[in-house]
Design a protein around this motif. Structure first.
Motif, PDB file in Angstrom:
ATOM      1  N   SER A  81       0.657  -1.116  -0.018  1.00  0.00           N
ATOM      2  CA  SER A  81       0.031  -0.015   0.023  1.00  0.00           C
ATOM      3  C   SER A  81       1.081   1.309  -0.047  1.00  0.00           C
ATOM      4  N   PRO A  82       0.459   2.227  -0.784  1.00  0.00           N
ATOM      5  CA  PRO A  82       1.352   3.325  -0.919  1.00  0.00           C
ATOM      6  C   PRO A  82       1.611   3.914   0.356  1.00  0.00           C
ATOM      7  N   ARG A  83       2.917   4.273   0.735  1.00  0.00           N
ATOM      8  CA  ARG A  83       3.435   5.195   1.880  1.00  0.00           C
ATOM      9  C   ARG A  83       4.716   5.679   1.850  1.00  0.00           C
ATOM     10  N   ARG A  84       4.835   6.579   2.748  1.00  0.00           N
ATOM     11  CA  ARG A  84       6.439   7.290   2.683  1.00  0.00           C
ATOM     12  C   ARG A  84       7.481   6.323   2.337  1.00  0.00           C
ATOM     13  N   ARG A  85       8.497   6.504   1.803  1.00  0.00           N
ATOM     14  CA  ARG A  85       9.669   6.079   1.774  1.00  0.00           C
ATOM     15  C   ARG A  85      10.272   5.890   3.169  1.00  0.00           C
ATOM     16  N   ARG A  86      10.686   4.566   3.527  1.00  0.00           N
ATOM     17  CA  ARG A  86      11.170   4.510   5.106  1.00  0.00           C
ATOM     18  C   ARG A  86      12.599   4.260   4.819  1.00  0.00           C
ATOM     19  N   ARG A  87      13.239   5.264   5.572  1.00  0.00           N
ATOM     20  CA  ARG A  87      14.702   4.974   5.757  1.00  0.00           C
ATOM     21  C   ARG A  87      15.021   5.083   7.520  1.00  0.00           C
ATOM     22  N   GLY A  88      15.697   4.107   7.885  1.00  0.00           N
ATOM     23  CA  GLY A  88      16.028   4.177   9.270  1.00  0.00           C
ATOM     24  C   GLY A  88      16.953   5.253   9.558  1.00  0.00           C
ATOM     25  N   PRO A  89      17.503   5.307  10.807  1.00  0.00           N
ATOM     26  CA  PRO A  89      18.487   6.295  11.308  1.00  0.00           C
ATOM     27  C   PRO A  89      19.875   5.742  10.727  1.00  0.00           C
ATOM     28  N   SER A  90      20.389   6.613  10.286  1.00  0.00           N
ATOM     29  CA  SER A  90      21.831   6.271   9.978  1.00  0.00           C
ATOM     30  C   SER A  90      22.735   5.638  10.874  1.00  0.00           C
ATOM     31  N   PRO A  91      23.462   4.743  10.540  1.00  0.00           N
ATOM     32  CA  PRO A  91      24.396   4.129  11.853  1.00  0.00           C
ATOM     33  C   PRO A  91      25.799   5.141  11.754  1.00  0.00           C
ATOM     34  N   ASP A 129       6.032  -3.508   9.370  1.00  0.00           N
ATOM     35  CA  ASP A 129       6.563  -2.472  10.299  1.00  0.00           C
ATOM     36  C   ASP A 129       7.492  -3.347  11.406  1.00  0.00           C
ATOM     37  N   GLU A 130       7.128  -4.466  11.779  1.00  0.00           N
ATOM     38  CA  GLU A 130       7.855  -5.239  12.932  1.00  0.00           C
ATOM     39  C   GLU A 130       9.287  -5.679  12.496  1.00  0.00           C
ATOM     40  N   ALA A 131       9.548  -5.842  11.084  1.00  0.00           N
ATOM     41  CA  ALA A 131      10.839  -6.332  10.891  1.00  0.00           C
ATOM     42  C   ALA A 131      11.503  -5.040  10.684  1.00  0.00           C
ATOM     43  N   TRP A 132      10.937  -3.918  10.080  1.00  0.00           N
ATOM     44  CA  TRP A 132      11.714  -2.611  10.024  1.00  0.00           C
ATOM     45  C   TRP A 132      12.005  -2.062  11.368  1.00  0.00           C
ATOM     46  N   ASN A 133      11.350  -2.306  12.393  1.00  0.00           N
ATOM     47  CA  ASN A 133      11.635  -1.815  13.618  1.00  0.00           C
ATOM     48  C   ASN A 133      12.981  -2.433  14.328  1.00  0.00           C
ATOM     49  N   VAL A 134      12.978  -3.608  14.097  1.00  0.00           N
ATOM     50  CA  VAL A 134      14.237  -4.610  14.462  1.00  0.00           C
ATOM     51  C   VAL A 134      15.224  -3.959  13.630  1.00  0.00           C
ATOM     52  N   LEU A 135      15.310  -3.871  12.484  1.00  0.00           N
ATOM     53  CA  LEU A 135      16.381  -3.634  11.491  1.00  0.00           C
ATOM     54  C   LEU A 135      16.902  -2.072  11.847  1.00  0.00           C
ATOM     55  N   HIS A 136      16.112  -1.088  11.897  1.00  0.00           N
ATOM     56  CA  HIS A 136      16.287   0.334  12.508  1.00  0.00           C
ATOM     57  C   HIS A 136      17.100   0.101  13.723  1.00  0.00           C
ATOM     58  N   ARG A 137      16.785  -0.407  14.715  1.00  0.00           N
ATOM     59  CA  ARG A 137      17.222  -0.441  16.022  1.00  0.00           C
ATOM     60  C   ARG A 137      18.705  -1.081  16.016  1.00  0.00           C
ATOM     61  N   LEU A 138      18.963  -1.821  15.489  1.00  0.00           N
ATOM     62  CA  LEU A 138      20.104  -2.599  15.270  1.00  0.00           C
ATOM     63  C   LEU A 138      21.187  -1.586  14.524  1.00  0.00           C
ATOM     64  N   ARG A 139      20.716  -1.107  13.428  1.00  0.00           N
ATOM     65  CA  ARG A 139      21.313  -0.365  12.518  1.00  0.00           C
ATOM     66  C   ARG A 139      21.840   0.942  13.266  1.00  0.00           C
ATOM     67  N   SER A 140      20.991   1.650  13.999  1.00  0.00           N
ATOM     68  CA  SER A 140      21.241   2.861  14.848  1.00  0.00           C
ATOM     69  C   SER A 140      22.338   2.512  15.649  1.00  0.00           C
ATOM     70  N   ALA A 197      25.977  -7.773  14.990  1.00  0.00           N
ATOM     71  CA  ALA A 197      25.832  -8.004  16.488  1.00  0.00           C
ATOM     72  C   ALA A 197      25.965  -9.424  17.016  1.00  0.00           C
ATOM     73  N   ASP A 198      26.597  -9.844  18.075  1.00  0.00           N
ATOM     74  CA  ASP A 198      26.200 -10.974  18.665  1.00  0.00           C
ATOM     75  C   ASP A 198      24.894 -11.204  19.303  1.00  0.00           C
ATOM     76  N   VAL A 254      22.224  -8.193  20.656  1.00  0.00           N
ATOM     77  CA  VAL A 254      20.962  -8.167  20.124  1.00  0.00           C
ATOM     78  C   VAL A 254      19.940  -8.129  21.302  1.00  0.00           C
ATOM     79  N   LYS A 255      20.158  -8.886  22.124  1.00  0.00           N
ATOM     80  CA  LYS A 255      19.266  -8.932  23.347  1.00  0.00           C
ATOM     81  C   LYS A 255      19.449  -7.709  24.115  1.00  0.00           C
ATOM     82  N   ASP A 256      20.501  -7.278  24.284  1.00  0.00           N
ATOM     83  CA  ASP A 256      20.607  -5.839  25.134  1.00  0.00           C
ATOM     84  C   ASP A 256      19.966  -4.734  24.283  1.00  0.00           C
ATOM     85  N   THR A 257      19.992  -4.892  23.120  1.00  0.00           N
ATOM     86  CA  THR A 257      19.215  -3.781  22.259  1.00  0.00           C
ATOM     87  C   THR A 257      17.889  -3.829  22.614  1.00  0.00           C
TER      88      THR A 257
END
Length: 500
Positions: free
Chosen positions: A30-40, A90-101, A131-132, A136-139
């Motif tokens: 569905s159309p939505r804004r292009r999402r880019r996570g925070p830059s590491p 969204d759930e996968a994006w949230n994990v990707l963004h947090r680890l990358r940040s 990450a080991d 990941v767990k600490d994140t």
């Protein structure tokens, strides 16, 4: 959906199954804004192109030469396959963004990348990171847990979903690794080598793909994209070694081939058949999980056909294998096998991201087995289905059933020629069908009866394997009790038989 399915198993519905087109992945876009996570904080890896570069040349594949006897290493723009950010939940994006940040490299890996390429809906989205597991767990404090022994991963709980995260630093315990080259080619970067080495430990080439959603690059070190084009399920290492190392791969091969409509190369097919008996060594919980993946996610009919073709059905579902054997079922026979038609109807309501509870397919197996043992008047079957549809209101089901005058499909041995009967007689026969279904279920979970069922199949070895869980079977029986003994409430009956 479960009510429509119950009704569809009634009079006149058991006809030749129609094949549905695969659910398009575009339905998720569905159309939505292009999402880019925070830059590491660290700079991007030198082997990853930036997003603008990937967009500028979507058709160009960057190629590295790996092992001299192996496939070319390809770095392909995901744009080439119509990728959009909205295809990732969204759930996968949230994990990707947090680890990358936090400065870690992150990739989608495995079957979800394959499905994105094929524009199919992935069952789940798995992530691998530099990450080991402890990091990941600490994140994700309070929402992550490390699970698994042989190959530990982290389950991150987010919005009632679980995202699996593995680490490049984790090595499979017990893996022989004999077929995994460890020398680094002078022509590949450190990051390429890290990804390539991890992919060497995957089960099938089409699952050995990695995807960086930030650079929009797909990494193919095993020829997985080519095997997708060829519609082949091929092991990463020689099939004999792969299946000896982990016999669960035999069941995964069947499941993937059934879902995607793929075939096996000759070597893989040979060892799937000849090592089929080895799956009996698996933990019972693992067997139930693998069979549930086959029957509860929208590809049950194709899975049953392949299980029969490769000699696995008699090990996993001996009562159903005995039925196939007694009817002299042929692989290309369409529309005459009632069990396959029932599961074809179920498949039409399900998808990889919309499975049913395992108690439903277990109920279907028991329901069909009851009809095999004692064929019924189609009006009895239709009234039974109506009772399920109506949430257990058997008197109303009988009233409606008596008004049915549609012709049934006479091609099934499990259905008798219709005959006239009164309301009392119809009520008694519907209850008798429910009792027979419970008896079939009891015998399907008893070692003695399972061994007897396998004795009816000349080519099958003796076995008393029972793997149905102890908490699922009582749930199926409870559903029957609610529907046909205590009356039960509509809400309770529907809750116990719902499609989740």
């Amino acid at each position: 959906p479960e009510l429509r399915f119950a009704a569809s198993t009634g009079l006149g519905a058991l006809s030749r199954p129609s094949r549905l087109a695969p659910s398009p992945l575009a339905a998720l876009a569905s159309p939505r804004r292009r999402r880019r996570g925070p830059s590491p904080s660290p700079s991007p890896s030198p082997s990853d192109s930036n997003p603008s570069t990937a967009s500028a040349a979507p058709e160009r594949a960057e190629v590295c030469v790996g092992d001299a006897d192996g496939p070319e290493w390809k770095k392909v723009s995901a744009k080439r396959f119509g990728y959009k950010d909205s295809m990732i939940p969204d759930e996968a994006w949230n994990v990707l963004h947090r680890l990358r940040s936090r400065g870690y490299d992150v990739y989608l890996v495995g079957g979800c990348v394959r499905d994105l390429i094929m524009k199919k809906i992935p069952k789940d989205f798995d992530i691998i990171t530099t990450a080991d597991l402890r990091q990941v767990k600490d994140t994700f404090v309070g929402s992550a847990v490390i699970v698994g022994r042989r190959f530990p991963i982290v389950h991150v709980h987010d919005n009632n979903s679980i995202v699996e995260v593995s680490s490049f630093n984790t090595y499979v315990r017990g893996s022989s690794g004999n077929q995994m080259p460890t020398s680094k080619s002078p022509h590949c970067s450190k990051n390429d080598y890290l990804r390539w080495k991890n992919c060497q430990g995957r089960d099938f080439t089409i699952n050995g793909l990695m995807f960086n959603p930030y650079s929009e690059k797909i990494y193919d070190y095993l020829g997985g994209i080519e095997d997708i084009k060829k519609a082949k399920v091929r092991t990463v290492i020689p099939a004999a070694t792969s299946f000896h190392e982990d016999c669960a791969r035999i069941l995964r091969a069947i499941r993937i081939a059934a879902r995607l409509g793929f075939s096996f190369p000759k070597e893989t097919a040979y060892y799937v058949r000849n090592l089929a008996c080895s799956v009996a060594r698996l933990d019972k919980g693992r067997l139930l999980m693998e069979v549930n993946y086959m029957l509860a996610y929208g590809s049950a009919e194709a899975s049953l056909r392949l299980l029969w073709r490769f000699g696995l059905l008699e090990h996993l579902l001996p009562f159903q294998a005995a039925y196939f054997s007694s009817t002299l079922f042929k692989r290309k026979d369409n529309g005459t096998n009632m069990l396959l038609v029932l599961f074809s109807k179920l498949d039409s309501f399900l998808a990889p991201n919309r499975p049913c509870h395992n108690s439903l397919w277990i109920s279907i197996l028991a329901f069909h087995e009851a009809l095999v043992r004692k064929p019924r008047d189609p009006l009895v079957v239709a009234t039974f289905a109506l009772a399920v549809y109506l949430g257990g209101d058997l008197p109303l089901a009988v009233d409606i059933g008596q008004s049915i005058n549609r012709q049934h499909d006479a091609g099934f041995a499990e259905l008798l020629e219709p005959r006239m009967r009164g309301k009392k007689g119809l009520l008694a026969e519907v209850k008798d069908l429910a009792i027979s279904m419970r008896q079939a279920l009891t015998e399907m979970t008893d070692e003695y009866y399972v061994a007897n069922a396998m004795a009816k199949i000349p080519q099958a070895p003796s076995s008393d394997l029972v793997y149905l869980s102890t908490h699922t079977v009582p749930k199926v029986v409870l559903n029957q009790k609610h529907l046909f003994w205590d009356g039960g409430s509509i809400s309770q009956a529907r809750e116990n038989s719902h499609i989740t």
